[in-house]
Design a protein around this motif. Structure first.
Motif, PDB file in Angstrom:
ATOM      1  N   GLY A 110      37.368  13.350 -49.051  1.00 32.29           N
ATOM      2  CA  GLY A 110      37.363  14.484 -49.930  1.00 32.29           C
ATOM      3  C   GLY A 110      37.724  12.480 -51.095  1.00 32.29           C
ATOM      4  N   GLY A 111      37.434  11.639 -50.480  1.00 27.37           N
ATOM      5  CA  GLY A 111      37.652   9.904 -50.955  1.00 27.37           C
ATOM      6  C   GLY A 111      36.490   9.891 -51.023  1.00 27.37           C
ATOM      7  N   LEU A 112      36.496   8.636 -51.624  1.00 27.22           N
ATOM      8  CA  LEU A 112      34.504   7.316 -51.024  1.00 27.22           C
ATOM      9  C   LEU A 112      34.680   6.821 -50.664  1.00 27.22           C
ATOM     10  N   PRO A 113      32.723   5.679 -50.903  1.00 26.89           N
ATOM     11  CA  PRO A 113      33.325   4.729 -49.731  1.00 26.89           C
ATOM     12  C   PRO A 113      33.860   4.258 -50.341  1.00 26.89           C
ATOM     13  N   GLN A 114      33.334   2.798 -49.924  1.00 30.00           N
ATOM     14  CA  GLN A 114      34.005   1.485 -49.586  1.00 30.00           C
ATOM     15  C   GLN A 114      33.115   0.443 -50.928  1.00 30.00           C
ATOM     16  N   LEU A 115      31.708   0.850 -49.897  1.00 25.60           N
ATOM     17  CA  LEU A 115      30.606   0.220 -49.527  1.00 25.60           C
ATOM     18  C   LEU A 115      29.124   1.237 -49.454  1.00 25.60           C
ATOM     19  N   VAL A 116      28.036   1.242 -50.591  1.00 23.42           N
ATOM     20  CA  VAL A 116      27.275   1.737 -50.457  1.00 23.42           C
ATOM     21  C   VAL A 116      26.006   1.175 -50.926  1.00 23.42           C
ATOM     22  N   MET A 117      24.926   1.617 -48.861  1.00 20.82           N
ATOM     23  CA  MET A 117      24.468   0.447 -48.945  1.00 20.82           C
ATOM     24  C   MET A 117      22.387   1.549 -48.736  1.00 20.82           C
ATOM     25  N   PHE A 118      20.983   1.203 -49.444  1.00 24.62           N
ATOM     26  CA  PHE A 118      20.163   1.582 -49.697  1.00 24.62           C
ATOM     27  C   PHE A 118      19.263   1.073 -48.814  1.00 24.62           C
ATOM     28  N   ASP A 119      18.069   2.121 -48.520  1.00 20.92           N
ATOM     29  CA  ASP A 119      16.781   1.502 -47.978  1.00 20.92           C
ATOM     30  C   ASP A 119      16.073   0.873 -50.004  1.00 20.92           C
ATOM     31  N   ALA A 147      29.648   3.387 -62.390  1.00 22.24           N
ATOM     32  CA  ALA A 147      31.453   3.523 -63.122  1.00 22.24           C
ATOM     33  C   ALA A 147      32.078   3.481 -62.374  1.00 22.24           C
ATOM     34  N   ARG A 148      32.407   3.703 -61.155  1.00 16.61           N
ATOM     35  CA  ARG A 148      33.266   4.093 -59.931  1.00 16.61           C
ATOM     36  C   ARG A 148      33.683   2.713 -59.358  1.00 16.61           C
ATOM     37  N   ASP A 149      32.947   1.353 -59.818  1.00 17.21           N
ATOM     38  CA  ASP A 149      33.037   0.182 -59.560  1.00 17.21           C
ATOM     39  C   ASP A 149      32.848   0.380 -57.681  1.00 17.21           C
ATOM     40  N   ILE A 150      31.982   1.046 -56.753  1.00 16.10           N
ATOM     41  CA  ILE A 150      32.224   0.940 -55.348  1.00 16.10           C
ATOM     42  C   ILE A 150      30.867   0.003 -55.371  1.00 16.10           C
ATOM     43  N   PRO A 151      30.625  -1.051 -54.392  1.00 17.34           N
ATOM     44  CA  PRO A 151      29.355  -1.936 -54.345  1.00 17.34           C
ATOM     45  C   PRO A 151      28.312  -1.629 -53.720  1.00 17.34           C
ATOM     46  N   LEU A 152      27.230  -2.285 -54.168  1.00 18.63           N
ATOM     47  CA  LEU A 152      26.348  -1.109 -53.928  1.00 18.63           C
ATOM     48  C   LEU A 152      25.144  -2.686 -53.684  1.00 18.63           C
ATOM     49  N   ALA A 153      24.165  -2.280 -51.983  1.00 22.68           N
ATOM     50  CA  ALA A 153      24.173  -3.653 -51.726  1.00 22.68           C
ATOM     51  C   ALA A 153      22.640  -3.047 -51.505  1.00 22.68           C
ATOM     52  N   VAL A 154      21.216  -3.761 -50.578  1.00 23.36           N
ATOM     53  CA  VAL A 154      19.983  -3.148 -50.607  1.00 23.36           C
ATOM     54  C   VAL A 154      19.559  -3.430 -48.989  1.00 23.36           C
ATOM     55  N   LEU A 186      16.903  -0.952 -62.094  1.00 25.37           N
ATOM     56  CA  LEU A 186      17.439  -0.121 -61.214  1.00 25.37           C
ATOM     57  C   LEU A 186      18.666  -1.658 -61.102  1.00 25.37           C
ATOM     58  N   GLY A 187      18.668  -2.264 -62.027  1.00 25.99           N
ATOM     59  CA  GLY A 187      19.429  -2.915 -61.902  1.00 25.99           C
ATOM     60  C   GLY A 187      20.322  -4.149 -61.046  1.00 25.99           C
ATOM     61  N   ALA A 188      21.216  -4.867 -61.235  1.00 27.59           N
ATOM     62  CA  ALA A 188      21.708  -5.726 -59.770  1.00 27.59           C
ATOM     63  C   ALA A 188      22.051  -4.696 -59.330  1.00 27.59           C
ATOM     64  N   PHE A 189      22.201  -5.378 -57.695  1.00 26.99           N
ATOM     65  CA  PHE A 189      22.592  -4.801 -56.536  1.00 26.99           C
ATOM     66  C   PHE A 189      23.737  -6.761 -56.048  1.00 26.99           C
ATOM     67  N   ASP A 190      25.031  -5.612 -55.797  1.00 29.14           N
ATOM     68  CA  ASP A 190      25.637  -7.099 -54.662  1.00 29.14           C
ATOM     69  C   ASP A 190      25.195  -7.857 -53.401  1.00 29.14           C
ATOM     70  N   TRP A 191      24.342  -7.710 -52.961  1.00 25.88           N
ATOM     71  CA  TRP A 191      23.713  -7.377 -52.114  1.00 25.88           C
ATOM     72  C   TRP A 191      22.133  -7.201 -51.349  1.00 25.88           C
ATOM     73  N   ILE A 192      21.495  -8.570 -51.150  1.00 22.99           N
ATOM     74  CA  ILE A 192      19.727  -8.046 -50.993  1.00 22.99           C
ATOM     75  C   ILE A 192      19.493  -8.911 -49.833  1.00 22.99           C
ATOM     76  N   ILE A 193      19.274  -7.788 -48.547  1.00 18.87           N
ATOM     77  CA  ILE A 193      19.045  -7.957 -47.397  1.00 18.87           C
ATOM     78  C   ILE A 193      17.312  -7.761 -47.224  1.00 18.87           C
ATOM     79  N   GLY A 194      16.067  -8.556 -46.993  1.00 20.80           N
ATOM     80  CA  GLY A 194      15.140  -7.915 -46.935  1.00 20.80           C
ATOM     81  C   GLY A 194      14.832  -8.512 -45.368  1.00 20.80           C
TER      82      GLY A 194
END
Length: 225
Positions: free
Chosen positions: A10-19, A115-122, A140-148
């Motif tokens: 029922g809550g939201l994640p603190q962090l969402v990371m994407f491939d 919009a919910r200020d959830i940090p994002l990473a790739v 796709l905008g800026a991500f807070d962290w990028i790991i290649g």
């Protein structure tokens, strides 16, 4: 309640990371063009989009080795030849990315999370030098962290990239999410102890990603919201 919130009680994640490739963007047309250019420099026939689609996901060097082998199995490829071919591939891929497209549903999810200020990473196995420019080019905008794939000593399926981002964000495994399209993504997420959403449309070497047992399988990322 959204599908994303149901994953987190029922809550939201603190962090969402994407491939990246196969999750946020379909980059195979441009990757295949670079692979084919590398092969043609060696007097070999082009591999084509569909074969390359089954070879991506383990980083640039493995992709090149598979192209040289003409198969997903590449143990017999000479390392010196592979390194020379990798340089040609990287040069070819540094050019135009106009054939790469953003998957439907991706902008809506990213906008909702921001919009919910959830940090994002790739966290991707793609060489880091290509990631931020491609994200910017595709809007796709800026991500807070990028790991290649070459940012850290280890890449997926090792969880090092995910753990690095989680530590930087101060996020717990219980409140973090990884979104990907392949076995490597699911294995990395599980090793990091985070929930994992898989998309059905990506690249998984021809194997349905549902067989990797993600926490949730979606056909479009906007299904999460």
């Amino acid at each position: 309640m959204t599908a994303l919130q149901r994953l987190f009680d029922g809550g939201l994640p603190q962090l969402v990371m994407f491939d990246l490739d196969g999750t946020l963007v379909d980059s195979v047309p441009d990757l295949a063009a670079a692979v084919d250019q590398m092969l043609m420099l060696r007097g070999r026939p082009p591999a084509g989009i569909e074969r390359v689609r089954n070879w991506v996901g383990n980083g640039a060097l493995v992709l090149v080795r598979r192209a040289l082998a003409g198969s997903i199995e590449h143990a017999a490829v000479d390392e010196a030849e592979a390194q020379a071919a990798l340089a040609d591939f990287m040069h070819a891929y540094s050019g135009d990315h106009s054939a790469t497209s953003v998957y439907p549903g991706v902008p809506a999810l990213l906008n909702w999370l921001r919009a919910r200020d959830i940090p994002l990473a790739v966290v991707t196995n793609k060489p880091e030098r290509f990631v931020a420019p491609l994200l910017e080019e595709k809007g796709l905008g800026a991500f807070d962290w990028i790991i290649g794939g070459d940012t850290l000593p280890l890449k997926k399926p090792d969880p090092a990239g995910l753990l690095h981002v989680m530590a930087s964000a101060g996020a717990t495994a219980e409140r973090s999410l990884f979104v990907g399209d392949s076995r490597n993504d699911v294995l990395a997420a599980q090793a990091a102890g985070v929930r994992v959403v898989a998309v059905s449309y990506g690249y998984n070497h021809g194997r349905p990603v549902a067989m990797e047992n993600p926490d949730l399988l979606v056909d479009s990322l906007d299904a999460l919201i």
